[in-house]
Design a protein around this motif. Structure first.
Motif, mmCIF file in Angstrom:
data_model
loop_
_atom_site.group_PDB
_atom_site.id
_atom_site.type_symbol
_atom_site.label_atom_id
_atom_site.label_comp_id
_atom_site.label_asym_id
_atom_site.label_seq_id
_atom_site.Cartn_x
_atom_site.Cartn_y
_atom_site.Cartn_z
ATOM 1 N N ASN A 24 0.833 -1.203 0.000
ATOM 2 C CA ASN A 24 0.000 0.000 0.000
ATOM 3 C C ASN A 24 0.868 1.253 0.000
ATOM 4 N N TYR A 25 1.874 1.284 0.870
ATOM 5 C CA TYR A 25 2.765 2.441 0.922
ATOM 6 C C TYR A 25 3.530 2.608 -0.395
ATOM 7 N N ASN A 26 4.095 1.511 -0.894
ATOM 8 C CA ASN A 26 4.872 1.588 -2.137
ATOM 9 C C ASN A 26 4.028 2.085 -3.301
ATOM 10 N N LEU A 27 2.793 1.630 -3.390
ATOM 11 C CA LEU A 27 1.932 2.070 -4.493
ATOM 12 C C LEU A 27 1.619 3.559 -4.401
ATOM 13 N N LYS A 28 1.408 4.058 -3.183
ATOM 14 C CA LYS A 28 1.140 5.487 -3.013
ATOM 15 C C LYS A 28 2.366 6.319 -3.392
ATOM 16 N N SER A 29 3.554 5.763 -3.184
ATOM 17 C CA SER A 29 4.794 6.490 -3.423
ATOM 18 C C SER A 29 5.318 6.345 -4.841
ATOM 19 N N SER A 30 4.890 5.330 -5.541
ATOM 20 C CA SER A 30 5.388 5.044 -6.888
ATOM 21 C C SER A 30 4.699 5.925 -7.926
ATOM 22 N N PRO A 31 5.440 6.360 -8.934
ATOM 23 C CA PRO A 31 4.799 7.157 -9.992
ATOM 24 C C PRO A 31 3.843 6.310 -10.825
ATOM 25 N N GLU A 32 2.884 6.974 -11.443
ATOM 26 C CA GLU A 32 2.014 6.302 -12.411
ATOM 27 C C GLU A 32 2.609 6.556 -13.789
ATOM 28 N N TYR A 33 2.828 5.496 -14.526
ATOM 29 C CA TYR A 33 3.467 5.589 -15.829
ATOM 30 C C TYR A 33 2.432 5.632 -16.942
ATOM 31 N N GLU A 34 2.718 6.379 -17.964
ATOM 32 C CA GLU A 34 1.885 6.395 -19.170
ATOM 33 C C GLU A 34 2.276 5.244 -20.096
ATOM 34 N N ASP A 35 3.546 4.897 -20.081
ATOM 35 C CA ASP A 35 4.077 3.838 -20.937
ATOM 36 C C ASP A 35 3.672 2.479 -20.376
ATOM 37 N N ARG A 36 2.986 1.679 -21.169
ATOM 38 C CA ARG A 36 2.478 0.371 -20.724
ATOM 39 C C ARG A 36 3.610 -0.544 -20.265
ATOM 40 N N ARG A 37 4.724 -0.528 -20.976
ATOM 41 C CA ARG A 37 5.853 -1.381 -20.618
ATOM 42 C C ARG A 37 6.395 -1.013 -19.235
ATOM 43 N N LEU A 38 6.521 0.279 -18.952
ATOM 44 C CA LEU A 38 6.984 0.715 -17.631
ATOM 45 C C LEU A 38 5.968 0.386 -16.547
ATOM 46 N N THR A 39 4.697 0.465 -16.882
ATOM 47 C CA THR A 39 3.661 0.116 -15.909
ATOM 48 C C THR A 39 3.767 -1.349 -15.511
ATOM 49 N N VAL A 40 3.888 -2.236 -16.494
ATOM 50 C CA VAL A 40 4.021 -3.668 -16.202
ATOM 51 C C VAL A 40 5.300 -3.914 -15.405
ATOM 52 N N ALA A 41 6.399 -3.270 -15.788
ATOM 53 C CA ALA A 41 7.657 -3.429 -15.057
ATOM 54 C C ALA A 41 7.503 -2.948 -13.615
ATOM 55 N N SER A 42 6.806 -1.839 -13.416
ATOM 56 C CA SER A 42 6.592 -1.304 -12.074
ATOM 57 C C SER A 42 5.765 -2.267 -11.223
ATOM 58 N N VAL A 43 4.728 -2.831 -11.810
ATOM 59 C CA VAL A 43 3.875 -3.770 -11.067
ATOM 60 C C VAL A 43 4.673 -5.012 -10.683
ATOM 61 N N PHE A 44 5.443 -5.574 -11.615
ATOM 62 C CA PHE A 44 6.281 -6.726 -11.257
ATOM 63 C C PHE A 44 7.274 -6.349 -10.163
ATOM 64 N N SER A 45 7.856 -5.171 -10.256
ATOM 65 C CA SER A 45 8.802 -4.709 -9.247
ATOM 66 C C SER A 45 8.150 -4.641 -7.875
ATOM 67 N N GLN A 46 6.937 -4.106 -7.828
ATOM 68 C CA GLN A 46 6.209 -4.021 -6.554
ATOM 69 C C GLN A 46 5.914 -5.413 -6.001
ATOM 70 N N MET A 47 5.483 -6.318 -6.872
ATOM 71 C CA MET A 47 5.164 -7.672 -6.410
ATOM 72 C C MET A 47 6.411 -8.403 -5.919
ATOM 73 N N ARG A 48 7.526 -8.212 -6.614
ATOM 74 C CA ARG A 48 8.770 -8.858 -6.169
ATOM 75 C C ARG A 48 9.192 -8.332 -4.803
ATOM 76 N N ALA A 49 8.958 -7.054 -4.563
ATOM 77 C CA ALA A 49 9.370 -6.436 -3.305
ATOM 78 C C ALA A 49 8.601 -6.964 -2.103
ATOM 79 N N ILE A 50 7.409 -7.502 -2.308
ATOM 80 C CA ILE A 50 6.630 -7.999 -1.170
ATOM 81 C C ILE A 50 6.447 -9.509 -1.183
#
Length: 171
Positions: free
Chosen positions: A62-88
């Motif tokens: 929850n904290y990481n998602l609030k702090s993470s930027p929202e990306y317009e680029d679909r590839r960066l969005t998917v990478a960000s989501v995987f990054s968040q999931m790996r972190a937890i």
């Protein structure tokens, strides 16, 4: 592009809307939401709970998602989501006698806009995805599966589907 969001179902209650972005196996969802209210007051930039418990992982994400930027680029969005999931995720092989079989084995992202299903196994070093337009999803279609254990499997894997017997509980 908003990463995460949508709905969760727990204990006969459906939580739906953009405010429901994270859910873990335990505790029950209403308790997770109450914990989050408390941690919003503390602020995650000072400290975050770090155990493998579902409640701690819920709060960190929850904290990481609030702090993470929202990306317009679909590839960066998917990478960000995987990054968040790996972190937890719970590291493979980590044992907790009170919670057997707690390791994270899979991570998956359903990108509804792009009609793609991304997934990765914790035992393979690559991300795979399926383009549903490239597979037969008709109810009368033959059951198919991807052998995720095959070495070197990565990228778009729709052509790798092979006939398989359906799970018996689905037959």
């Amino acid at each position: 592009m908003r990463a995460f969001g949508g709905w969760s179902h727990c204990c006969g209650v459906i939580h739906h809307g953009p405010g429901y972005r994270v859910m873990t196996n335990s505790p029950v969802y209403d308790q997770q939401l109450a914990l989050n209210v408390y941690w919003d007051l503390i602020g995650g930039n000072r400290m975050l709970p770090g155990t493998i418990s579902g409640a701690d992982r819920f709060l960190r994400l929850n904290y990481n998602l609030k702090s993470s930027p929202e990306y317009e680029d679909r590839r960066l969005t998917v990478a960000s989501v995987f990054s968040q999931m790996r972190a937890i995720g719970v590291p493979l092989g980590l044992e907790d006698p009170d919670r057997p079989n707690v390791s994270t084995l899979w991570r998956a992202i359903a990108d509804h806009d792009a009609k793609r299903y991304h997934f990765e196994s914790t035992v393979e070093p690559s991300v795979m995805w399926v383009d549903p337009d490239k597979v037969d999803l008709a109810s009368e279609a033959e059951a198919m599966a991807v052998d995720r254990a095959r070495d070197g499997l990565a990228g778009e894997v729709s052509a790798e589907f092979r006939p398989r017997e359906p799970f018996t509980f689905l037959a």
